[in-house]
Scaffold this active site. Structure first.
Site, PDB file in Angstrom:
ATOM      1  CB  CYS A  12      -0.919  -0.007   0.934  1.00 49.13           C
ATOM      2  SG  CYS A  12      -1.986  -1.290   1.317  1.00 49.13           S
ATOM      3  N   GLY A  38      -0.388   0.286  -5.348  1.00 47.36           N
ATOM      4  CA  GLY A  38      -1.723  -0.445  -4.839  1.00 47.36           C
ATOM      5  C   GLY A  38      -2.693   0.154  -5.731  1.00 47.36           C
ATOM      6  CG  ASN A 112       2.830   0.521   3.345  1.00 49.83           C
ATOM      7  OD1 ASN A 112       3.886   0.922   3.121  1.00 49.83           O
ATOM      8  ND2 ASN A 112       2.477  -0.695   2.909  1.00 49.83           N
ATOM      9  N   GLY A 113       1.451  -1.987   5.378  1.00 52.86           N
ATOM     10  CA  GLY A 113       2.098  -3.180   6.201  1.00 52.86           C
ATOM     11  C   GLY A 113       1.287  -4.302   6.514  1.00 52.86           C
ATOM     12  CE1 TYR A 252       6.853  -4.610  -9.168  1.00 50.10           C
ATOM     13  CE2 TYR A 252       6.320  -5.790  -7.350  1.00 50.10           C
ATOM     14  CZ  TYR A 252       6.100  -5.063  -8.510  1.00 50.10           C
ATOM     15  OH  TYR A 252       4.765  -5.089  -8.865  1.00 50.10           O
TER      16      TYR A 252
END
Ligand code: SF4
Length: 470
Positions: A12, A38, A112-113, A252
Protein backbone atom coordinates in the site's frame (compact mmCIF):
# COMPACT_ATOMS: atom_id res chain seq x y z
CA UNK A 1 8.02 -5.22 -14.55
CA UNK A 2 5.38 -7.80 -14.30
CA UNK A 3 5.72 -9.16 -10.83
CA UNK A 4 2.06 -8.55 -10.18
CA UNK A 5 1.21 -11.21 -12.70
CA UNK A 6 3.51 -13.78 -11.23
CA UNK A 7 2.26 -13.50 -7.69
CA UNK A 8 4.42 -10.78 -6.18
CA UNK A 9 2.14 -7.94 -5.42
CA UNK A 10 2.56 -4.53 -3.95
CA UNK A 11 1.35 -3.49 -0.59
CA UNK A 12 0.00 0.00 0.00
CA UNK A 13 0.97 3.63 -0.21
CA UNK A 14 0.20 6.35 2.33
CA UNK A 15 0.39 10.13 2.14
CA UNK A 16 -0.40 12.85 4.68
CA UNK A 17 -0.20 16.62 4.79
CA UNK A 18 -0.64 19.15 7.58
CA UNK A 19 -0.97 22.91 7.19
CA UNK A 20 -1.92 23.51 3.53
CA UNK A 21 -5.27 24.89 2.38
CA UNK A 22 -5.26 22.61 -0.68
CA UNK A 23 -4.63 19.49 1.40
CA UNK A 24 -7.03 17.16 -0.43
CA UNK A 25 -5.80 18.07 -3.90
CA UNK A 26 -2.15 17.69 -2.89
CA UNK A 27 -2.99 14.33 -1.33
CA UNK A 28 -4.61 13.30 -4.61
CA UNK A 29 -1.39 14.14 -6.50
CA UNK A 30 0.68 12.38 -3.86
CA UNK A 31 -1.47 9.26 -4.06
CA UNK A 32 -1.31 9.33 -7.83
CA UNK A 33 2.49 9.14 -7.63
CA UNK A 34 2.15 6.19 -5.23
CA UNK A 35 -0.35 4.36 -7.44
CA UNK A 36 2.22 1.65 -8.25
CA UNK A 37 1.95 0.50 -4.60
CA UNK A 38 -1.72 -0.46 -4.85
CA UNK A 39 -4.52 -0.21 -7.38
CA UNK A 40 -7.49 -1.85 -5.69
CA UNK A 41 -8.79 1.14 -3.79
CA UNK A 42 -8.02 4.71 -2.79
CA UNK A 43 -9.28 7.18 -0.23
CA UNK A 44 -8.69 10.61 1.31
CA UNK A 45 -9.87 11.99 4.66
CA UNK A 46 -9.60 15.72 5.50
CA UNK A 47 -9.81 17.59 8.77
CA UNK A 48 -11.91 20.75 8.56
CA UNK A 49 -13.67 22.92 11.12
CA UNK A 50 -13.14 20.45 13.91
CA UNK A 51 -14.44 17.39 12.07
CA UNK A 52 -13.23 14.73 9.66
CA UNK A 53 -14.79 13.79 6.34
CA UNK A 54 -13.62 11.73 3.44
CA UNK A 55 -14.19 9.93 0.20
CA UNK A 56 -12.97 6.52 -0.88
CA UNK A 57 -13.71 3.87 -3.45
CA UNK A 58 -12.52 0.83 -5.33
CA UNK A 59 -10.18 1.32 -8.26
CA UNK A 60 -7.43 3.70 -9.30
CA UNK A 61 -6.98 7.17 -7.79
CA UNK A 62 -8.24 8.75 -11.02
CA UNK A 63 -11.35 6.54 -10.97
CA UNK A 64 -12.19 7.26 -7.34
CA UNK A 65 -11.69 11.05 -7.37
CA UNK A 66 -13.14 13.56 -9.77
CA UNK A 67 -12.61 17.31 -9.56
CA UNK A 68 -15.98 17.84 -7.83
CA UNK A 69 -15.19 15.20 -5.21
CA UNK A 70 -11.92 16.92 -4.36
CA UNK A 71 -13.53 20.37 -4.22
CA UNK A 72 -15.89 19.06 -1.56
CA UNK A 73 -12.98 17.87 0.60
CA UNK A 74 -12.04 21.14 2.25
CA UNK A 75 -9.46 21.45 4.98
CA UNK A 76 -5.81 22.14 5.68
CA UNK A 77 -4.90 18.59 6.75
CA UNK A 78 -5.45 15.27 5.01
CA UNK A 79 -4.32 11.68 4.84
CA UNK A 80 -4.71 9.33 1.89
CA UNK A 81 -4.16 5.70 1.02
CA UNK A 82 -3.82 3.49 -2.03
CA UNK A 83 -4.57 -0.11 -1.31
CA UNK A 84 -3.49 -3.53 -2.37
CA UNK A 85 -5.30 -6.01 -0.16
CA UNK A 86 -2.69 -8.23 1.48
CA UNK A 87 -4.60 -9.12 4.64
CA UNK A 88 -8.30 -8.94 5.21
CA UNK A 89 -9.22 -9.06 1.53
CA UNK A 90 -10.64 -6.52 -0.87
CA UNK A 91 -14.01 -4.87 -0.72
CA UNK A 92 -15.17 -1.33 -0.13
CA UNK A 93 -15.26 -1.57 3.67
CA UNK A 94 -11.54 -2.34 3.76
CA UNK A 95 -10.54 0.64 1.59
CA UNK A 96 -8.66 3.15 3.69
CA UNK A 97 -8.37 5.59 5.39
CA UNK A 98 -10.69 4.01 7.94
CA UNK A 99 -12.72 6.67 9.74
CA UNK A 100 -13.82 6.14 13.34
CA UNK A 101 -16.17 8.41 15.25
CA UNK A 102 -16.74 8.31 18.99
CA UNK A 103 -17.82 10.61 21.80
CA UNK A 104 -14.20 11.62 22.34
CA UNK A 105 -13.74 12.68 18.71
CA UNK A 106 -13.02 11.26 15.29
CA UNK A 107 -9.86 9.75 13.88
CA UNK A 108 -8.84 8.44 10.47
CA UNK A 109 -6.27 5.75 9.94
CA UNK A 110 -4.12 4.70 6.97
CA UNK A 111 -1.77 1.72 7.21
CA UNK A 112 0.94 0.22 5.05
CA UNK A 113 2.18 -3.21 6.12
CA UNK A 114 0.84 -6.29 7.82
CA UNK A 115 0.42 -7.05 11.52
CA UNK A 116 1.61 -10.50 12.54
CA UNK A 117 -0.43 -10.67 15.76
CA UNK A 118 -3.64 -9.08 14.43
CA UNK A 119 -5.81 -12.18 14.80
CA UNK A 120 -4.63 -12.84 18.35
CA UNK A 121 -5.38 -9.24 19.29
CA UNK A 122 -8.71 -9.28 17.49
CA UNK A 123 -9.86 -12.40 19.30
CA UNK A 124 -8.88 -10.84 22.63
CA UNK A 125 -10.65 -7.57 21.77
CA UNK A 126 -13.80 -9.37 20.67
CA UNK A 127 -13.71 -11.25 23.96
CA UNK A 128 -13.79 -7.84 25.67
CA UNK A 129 -16.82 -6.73 23.64
CA UNK A 130 -15.28 -4.95 20.63
CA UNK A 131 -17.22 -5.17 17.38
CA UNK A 132 -15.28 -4.90 14.13
CA UNK A 133 -16.64 -3.21 10.99
CA UNK A 134 -13.98 -4.50 8.61
CA UNK A 135 -11.80 -7.56 8.13
CA UNK A 136 -8.68 -5.39 7.89
CA UNK A 137 -5.78 -5.60 10.36
CA UNK A 138 -5.81 -1.86 10.66
CA UNK A 139 -9.01 -1.70 12.66
CA UNK A 140 -7.33 -3.62 15.49
CA UNK A 141 -5.04 -0.65 16.06
CA UNK A 142 -8.02 1.75 16.36
CA UNK A 143 -9.68 -0.50 18.96
CA UNK A 144 -6.47 -0.69 20.98
CA UNK A 145 -6.29 3.11 21.08
CA UNK A 146 -9.92 3.41 22.14
CA UNK A 147 -9.53 0.79 24.89
CA UNK A 148 -6.40 2.36 26.36
CA UNK A 149 -6.82 3.97 29.77
CA UNK A 150 -3.72 6.16 29.33
CA UNK A 151 -4.29 9.81 30.25
CA UNK A 152 -3.53 11.49 26.88
CA UNK A 153 -4.20 10.60 23.26
CA UNK A 154 -0.48 10.38 22.53
CA UNK A 155 -0.01 7.99 25.46
CA UNK A 156 -2.97 5.93 24.23
CA UNK A 157 -1.41 5.72 20.76
CA UNK A 158 1.96 4.72 22.19
CA UNK A 159 0.35 2.02 24.31
CA UNK A 160 -1.52 0.68 21.26
CA UNK A 161 1.60 0.83 19.06
CA UNK A 162 3.57 -1.15 21.62
CA UNK A 163 1.04 -4.01 21.47
CA UNK A 164 1.04 -4.57 17.73
CA UNK A 165 3.70 -6.64 15.97
CA UNK A 166 4.87 -6.97 12.40
CA UNK A 167 5.28 -4.33 9.72
CA UNK A 168 3.48 -1.05 9.96
CA UNK A 169 3.73 2.50 8.75
CA UNK A 170 0.70 4.33 10.11
CA UNK A 171 -0.77 7.75 9.45
CA UNK A 172 -3.48 8.87 11.83
CA UNK A 173 -5.43 12.11 11.49
CA UNK A 174 -7.55 13.89 14.08
CA UNK A 175 -8.83 17.44 13.95
CA UNK A 176 -5.91 18.42 16.19
CA UNK A 177 -2.90 16.66 14.68
CA UNK A 178 -1.40 14.35 12.10
CA UNK A 179 0.49 11.37 13.57
CA UNK A 180 3.01 9.17 11.75
CA UNK A 181 4.45 5.96 13.21
CA UNK A 182 6.85 3.31 11.92
CA UNK A 183 7.30 -0.18 13.41
CA UNK A 184 10.46 -0.80 15.49
CA UNK A 185 12.12 -2.78 12.66
CA UNK A 186 11.27 -0.22 9.97
CA UNK A 187 10.11 -2.73 7.35
CA UNK A 188 8.44 -0.07 5.23
CA UNK A 189 9.81 3.28 4.10
CA UNK A 190 8.23 6.45 5.51
CA UNK A 191 9.63 9.92 4.91
CA UNK A 192 8.94 13.42 6.22
CA UNK A 193 9.02 16.46 3.94
CA UNK A 194 8.19 20.17 3.86
CA UNK A 195 6.09 22.21 1.46
CA UNK A 196 6.48 25.83 2.53
CA UNK A 197 5.14 25.89 6.06
CA UNK A 198 3.24 22.61 5.56
CA UNK A 199 4.52 19.16 6.55
CA UNK A 200 4.12 16.08 4.40
CA UNK A 201 4.65 12.39 5.13
CA UNK A 202 4.72 9.72 2.43
CA UNK A 203 5.63 6.11 1.73
CA UNK A 204 8.01 7.25 -0.99
CA UNK A 205 9.87 10.45 -1.73
CA UNK A 206 8.53 10.51 -5.32
CA UNK A 207 5.31 11.88 -3.75
CA UNK A 208 7.29 14.89 -2.49
CA UNK A 209 8.77 15.61 -5.91
CA UNK A 210 5.39 15.60 -7.60
CA UNK A 211 3.98 18.31 -5.32
CA UNK A 212 7.21 20.33 -5.06
CA UNK A 213 7.93 19.39 -1.44
CA UNK A 214 11.44 18.96 -0.11
CA UNK A 215 12.71 15.89 1.73
CA UNK A 216 13.48 16.42 5.41
CA UNK A 217 14.26 13.00 6.86
CA UNK A 218 13.12 9.41 7.38
CA UNK A 219 10.64 8.54 10.10
CA UNK A 220 12.81 6.37 12.38
CA UNK A 221 11.86 2.82 13.42
CA UNK A 222 9.92 2.93 16.69
CA UNK A 223 9.24 6.67 16.30
CA UNK A 224 5.93 8.47 16.60
CA UNK A 225 5.78 11.92 14.97
CA UNK A 226 3.14 14.37 16.11
CA UNK A 227 2.54 17.15 13.59
CA UNK A 228 0.30 20.00 14.69
CA UNK A 229 0.08 23.81 14.88
CA UNK A 230 3.02 23.65 17.28
CA UNK A 231 5.23 22.03 14.60
CA UNK A 232 6.71 18.52 14.68
CA UNK A 233 7.35 16.62 17.89
CA UNK A 234 9.09 13.25 18.05
CA UNK A 235 8.35 10.54 20.62
CA UNK A 236 9.41 6.91 20.87
CA UNK A 237 6.96 4.10 21.50
CA UNK A 238 9.50 1.27 21.33
CA UNK A 239 13.21 0.80 21.53
CA UNK A 240 14.86 0.67 18.15
CA UNK A 241 15.36 -2.86 16.79
CA UNK A 242 17.86 -3.82 14.10
CA UNK A 243 16.60 -2.24 10.86
CA UNK A 244 14.81 -4.69 8.58
CA UNK A 245 13.80 -2.58 5.62
CA UNK A 246 12.19 -4.73 2.94
CA UNK A 247 14.71 -5.78 0.26
CA UNK A 248 11.92 -5.86 -2.32
CA UNK A 249 11.36 -2.12 -1.92
CA UNK A 250 14.72 -1.62 -3.67
CA UNK A 251 14.37 -4.52 -6.08
CA UNK A 252 10.82 -4.03 -7.20
CA UNK A 253 8.26 -1.97 -5.30
CA UNK A 254 9.56 1.56 -5.06
CA UNK A 255 9.67 3.93 -7.99
CA UNK A 256 13.15 4.47 -9.50
CA UNK A 257 13.01 8.19 -8.68
CA UNK A 258 12.34 7.54 -4.98
CA UNK A 259 14.98 7.47 -2.28
CA UNK A 260 14.38 4.62 0.17
CA UNK A 261 16.15 5.22 3.47
CA UNK A 262 18.55 7.57 1.71
CA UNK A 263 19.35 5.33 -1.28
CA UNK A 264 18.14 6.18 -4.78
CA UNK A 265 16.20 3.23 -6.15
CA UNK A 266 17.36 3.56 -9.78
CA UNK A 267 20.99 3.65 -8.65
CA UNK A 268 20.48 0.60 -6.43
CA UNK A 269 18.92 -1.31 -9.34
CA UNK A 270 21.67 -0.29 -11.75
CA UNK A 271 24.22 -1.57 -9.25
CA UNK A 272 22.27 -4.83 -8.96
CA UNK A 273 22.65 -5.18 -12.74
CA UNK A 274 26.39 -4.49 -12.60
CA UNK A 275 26.82 -7.07 -9.86
CA UNK A 276 24.76 -9.62 -11.79
CA UNK A 277 27.00 -9.11 -14.82
CA UNK A 278 30.05 -9.92 -12.67
CA UNK A 279 28.45 -12.88 -10.91
CA UNK A 280 26.67 -14.34 -13.93
CA UNK A 281 28.20 -13.25 -17.25
CA UNK A 282 26.60 -14.39 -20.49
CA UNK A 283 27.72 -14.63 -24.11
CA UNK A 284 25.06 -12.55 -25.79
CA UNK A 285 24.34 -9.83 -28.37
CA UNK A 286 21.90 -7.64 -26.41
CA UNK A 287 20.63 -7.04 -22.85
CA UNK A 288 16.99 -6.21 -22.27
CA UNK A 289 14.99 -5.61 -19.09
CA UNK A 290 11.40 -6.45 -18.27
CA UNK A 291 9.69 -3.08 -17.82
CA UNK A 292 9.48 -1.16 -15.57
CA UNK A 293 11.66 -2.08 -12.61
CA UNK A 294 14.21 -4.18 -14.49
CA UNK A 295 15.13 -1.49 -17.02
CA UNK A 296 17.55 0.07 -14.52
CA UNK A 297 19.01 -3.39 -13.77
CA UNK A 298 19.45 -4.14 -17.48
CA UNK A 299 21.24 -0.80 -18.02
CA UNK A 300 23.66 -1.74 -15.22
CA UNK A 301 24.19 -5.24 -16.64
CA UNK A 302 24.90 -3.78 -20.09
CA UNK A 303 27.31 -1.20 -18.72
CA UNK A 304 29.34 -3.75 -16.76
CA UNK A 305 29.31 -6.47 -19.44
CA UNK A 306 29.87 -4.30 -22.50
CA UNK A 307 26.86 -5.95 -24.19
CA UNK A 308 24.58 -3.26 -25.66
CA UNK A 309 21.32 -2.47 -23.89
CA UNK A 310 18.30 -2.66 -26.16
CA UNK A 311 14.61 -2.13 -25.75
CA UNK A 312 13.60 -5.72 -26.43
CA UNK A 313 10.32 -5.64 -24.51
CA UNK A 314 7.65 -2.95 -24.55
CA UNK A 315 4.97 -2.46 -21.95
CA UNK A 316 1.56 -1.26 -23.02
CA UNK A 317 0.85 1.40 -20.41
CA UNK A 318 -2.81 1.74 -21.27
CA UNK A 319 -3.85 -1.71 -20.12
CA UNK A 320 -5.18 -1.96 -16.57
CA UNK A 321 -2.96 -3.80 -14.14
CA UNK A 322 -3.64 -7.46 -14.66
CA UNK A 323 -3.52 -8.62 -11.08
CA UNK A 324 -6.99 -7.25 -10.41
CA UNK A 325 -8.30 -9.81 -12.84
CA UNK A 326 -9.43 -12.74 -10.77
CA UNK A 327 -8.50 -15.94 -12.58
CA UNK A 328 -5.11 -17.33 -13.53
CA UNK A 329 -6.32 -17.76 -17.10
CA UNK A 330 -7.16 -14.08 -17.33
CA UNK A 331 -3.85 -13.12 -15.74
CA UNK A 332 -1.92 -15.11 -18.28
CA UNK A 333 -3.93 -13.54 -21.04
CA UNK A 334 -2.99 -10.20 -19.48
CA UNK A 335 0.71 -10.87 -19.93
CA UNK A 336 0.27 -10.69 -23.66
CA UNK A 337 -1.82 -7.56 -23.42
CA UNK A 338 0.76 -5.82 -21.27
CA UNK A 339 4.03 -6.83 -22.81
CA UNK A 340 5.29 -7.22 -26.36
CA UNK A 341 8.69 -8.25 -27.68
CA UNK A 342 10.27 -5.89 -30.20
CA UNK A 343 10.78 -8.30 -33.07
CA UNK A 344 13.20 -6.09 -35.00
CA UNK A 345 15.44 -5.89 -31.92
CA UNK A 346 15.47 -9.49 -30.70
CA UNK A 347 15.19 -11.49 -33.96
CA UNK A 348 18.35 -13.49 -34.61
CA UNK A 349 19.95 -12.29 -31.35
CA UNK A 350 21.28 -13.96 -28.22
CA UNK A 351 19.35 -12.08 -25.54
CA UNK A 352 20.09 -11.51 -21.85
CA UNK A 353 16.64 -10.95 -20.29
CA UNK A 354 16.83 -9.29 -16.88
CA UNK A 355 13.94 -9.45 -14.42
CA UNK A 356 13.59 -8.66 -10.71
CA UNK A 357 12.29 -11.96 -9.35
CA UNK A 358 10.75 -15.32 -10.11
CA UNK A 359 7.80 -16.20 -7.92
CA UNK A 360 5.67 -18.88 -9.54
CA UNK A 361 7.67 -19.04 -12.77
CA UNK A 362 4.64 -18.63 -15.03
CA UNK A 363 5.50 -15.14 -16.19
CA UNK A 364 9.17 -15.89 -16.80
CA UNK A 365 8.18 -18.88 -18.92
CA UNK A 366 5.81 -16.74 -20.99
CA UNK A 367 8.35 -13.97 -21.53
CA UNK A 368 11.06 -16.42 -22.58
CA UNK A 369 8.68 -18.06 -25.02
CA UNK A 370 7.54 -14.64 -26.29
CA UNK A 371 11.15 -13.68 -27.01
CA UNK A 372 11.77 -16.97 -28.83
CA UNK A 373 8.60 -16.54 -30.89
CA UNK A 374 9.93 -13.11 -31.88
CA UNK A 375 13.11 -14.75 -33.21
CA UNK A 376 15.58 -14.66 -30.28
CA UNK A 377 18.07 -17.49 -30.81
CA UNK A 378 19.09 -17.76 -27.16
CA UNK A 379 17.51 -16.36 -23.97
CA UNK A 380 19.65 -16.01 -20.84
CA UNK A 381 17.63 -15.03 -17.79
CA UNK A 382 19.27 -13.00 -15.00
CA UNK A 383 17.35 -12.20 -11.80
CA UNK A 384 18.18 -9.26 -9.51
CA UNK A 385 16.77 -10.91 -6.35
CA UNK A 386 17.99 -14.12 -4.73
CA UNK A 387 15.53 -17.05 -5.07
CA UNK A 388 12.29 -16.39 -3.14
CA UNK A 389 11.80 -19.49 -1.02
CA UNK A 390 9.54 -18.32 1.82
CA UNK A 391 6.30 -16.35 2.08
CA UNK A 392 6.24 -12.79 3.40
CA UNK A 393 4.33 -11.93 6.58
CA UNK A 394 5.05 -8.22 6.38
CA UNK A 395 2.73 -6.88 3.73
CA UNK A 396 3.97 -8.27 0.41
CA UNK A 397 1.96 -10.87 -1.40
CA UNK A 398 4.57 -13.44 -2.43
CA UNK A 399 2.21 -16.43 -2.85
CA UNK A 400 2.19 -19.44 -0.55
CA UNK A 401 5.27 -21.60 -0.09
CA UNK A 402 3.74 -24.35 -2.24
CA UNK A 403 3.44 -21.91 -5.15
CA UNK A 404 6.98 -20.52 -4.84
CA UNK A 405 8.91 -22.21 -7.61
CA UNK A 406 12.30 -21.71 -5.89
CA UNK A 407 11.08 -23.25 -2.62
CA UNK A 408 10.90 -26.66 -4.16
CA UNK A 409 13.28 -26.70 -7.10
CA UNK A 410 16.94 -26.20 -7.99
CA UNK A 411 18.07 -23.38 -10.29
CA UNK A 412 18.62 -25.93 -13.07
CA UNK A 413 15.07 -27.29 -12.63
CA UNK A 414 13.68 -23.76 -12.77
CA UNK A 415 15.74 -23.02 -15.90
CA UNK A 416 14.22 -26.03 -17.63
CA UNK A 417 10.71 -25.09 -16.53
CA UNK A 418 10.94 -21.54 -17.84
CA UNK A 419 12.68 -22.71 -21.03
CA UNK A 420 15.76 -20.47 -20.73
CA UNK A 421 19.23 -21.27 -22.14
CA UNK A 422 20.75 -20.20 -18.85
CA UNK A 423 19.44 -18.82 -15.55
CA UNK A 424 21.15 -17.09 -12.64
CA UNK A 425 19.99 -15.27 -9.53
CA UNK A 426 22.06 -12.61 -7.78
CA UNK A 427 23.71 -13.80 -4.55
CA UNK A 428 22.44 -12.48 -1.24
CA UNK A 429 25.80 -10.87 -0.50
CA UNK A 430 25.90 -9.34 -3.98
CA UNK A 431 22.42 -7.93 -3.54
CA UNK A 432 23.26 -6.27 -0.22
CA UNK A 433 26.49 -4.78 -1.52
CA UNK A 434 24.86 -3.54 -4.74
CA UNK A 435 22.02 -1.84 -2.89
CA UNK A 436 24.55 -0.18 -0.63
CA UNK A 437 23.72 -1.76 2.72
CA UNK A 438 26.47 -4.37 3.00
CA UNK A 439 27.30 -3.88 6.65
CA UNK A 440 25.25 -5.66 9.25
CA UNK A 441 25.13 -2.65 11.55
CA UNK A 442 21.76 -2.48 13.30
CA UNK A 443 20.81 0.75 11.49
CA UNK A 444 21.54 -0.55 7.98
CA UNK A 445 19.93 -3.99 8.03
CA UNK A 446 17.54 -5.34 5.42
CA UNK A 447 14.77 -7.91 5.71
CA UNK A 448 15.83 -11.08 3.89
CA UNK A 449 13.11 -13.37 5.20
CA UNK A 450 11.62 -14.37 1.85
CA UNK A 451 15.09 -15.54 0.75
CA UNK A 452 16.20 -17.14 4.02
CA UNK A 453 13.11 -17.99 6.09
CA UNK A 454 14.65 -16.05 9.00
CA UNK A 455 11.89 -13.68 10.02
CA UNK A 456 13.06 -10.60 11.95
CA UNK A 457 10.05 -10.69 14.32
CA UNK A 458 8.14 -13.27 16.28
CA UNK A 459 5.32 -14.60 14.13
CA UNK A 460 2.18 -14.77 16.24
CA UNK A 461 0.48 -18.17 16.34
CA UNK A 462 -2.15 -16.79 14.02
CA UNK A 463 0.20 -14.86 11.71
CA UNK A 464 -0.82 -15.21 8.11
CA UNK A 465 1.37 -14.96 5.05
CA UNK A 466 0.36 -12.05 2.88
CA UNK A 467 -1.64 -13.93 0.29
CA UNK A 468 -4.02 -12.61 -2.24
CA UNK A 469 -7.53 -13.14 -0.95
CA UNK A 470 -9.62 -14.69 -3.65
S1 SF4 B 1 9.88 -11.15 3.65
FE1 SF4 B 1 10.68 -10.35 1.69
S2 SF4 B 1 8.98 -9.18 0.80
FE2 SF4 B 1 8.53 -9.49 2.98
S3 SF4 B 1 9.33 -7.66 4.03
FE3 SF4 B 1 10.95 -9.20 4.08
S4 SF4 B 1 12.17 -8.79 2.23
FE4 SF4 B 1 10.22 -7.72 1.97
Amino acid sequence: MLAEIKGLNEECGIFGIWGHEDAARLTYYGLHSLQHRGQEGAGIVVAHNGSLSGHKGLGLVTDVFQSGTLDALKGAAAIGHVRYSTAGGGGYENVQPLLFRSQTGAMALAHNGNLTNAIELKLALEGQGSIFQTTSDTEVFAHLIRRSQAPTFVEQMKEALSQIEGAFAFLLLTEKALYAALDPHGFRPLSLGRLGSAYVVASETCAFDVIGATYEREVAPGELLIISREGVRSERFASRQPRSICSMEYIYFARPDSHVDGINVHTARKNLGKRLALEAPAEADIVTGVPDSSISVAIGYAEASGIPYELGLIKNRYVGRTFIQPSQALREQGVKMKLSPVRGVVAGKRVVMVDDSIVRGTTSRRIVSMLREAGAVEVHVRISAPPITHPCFYGIDTSSKEELIAANRTVEEIRRLIGADSLAFISQEGMLEAIGRPDVSPERGQCLACFTGQYPTRLGQTARPCLTMK
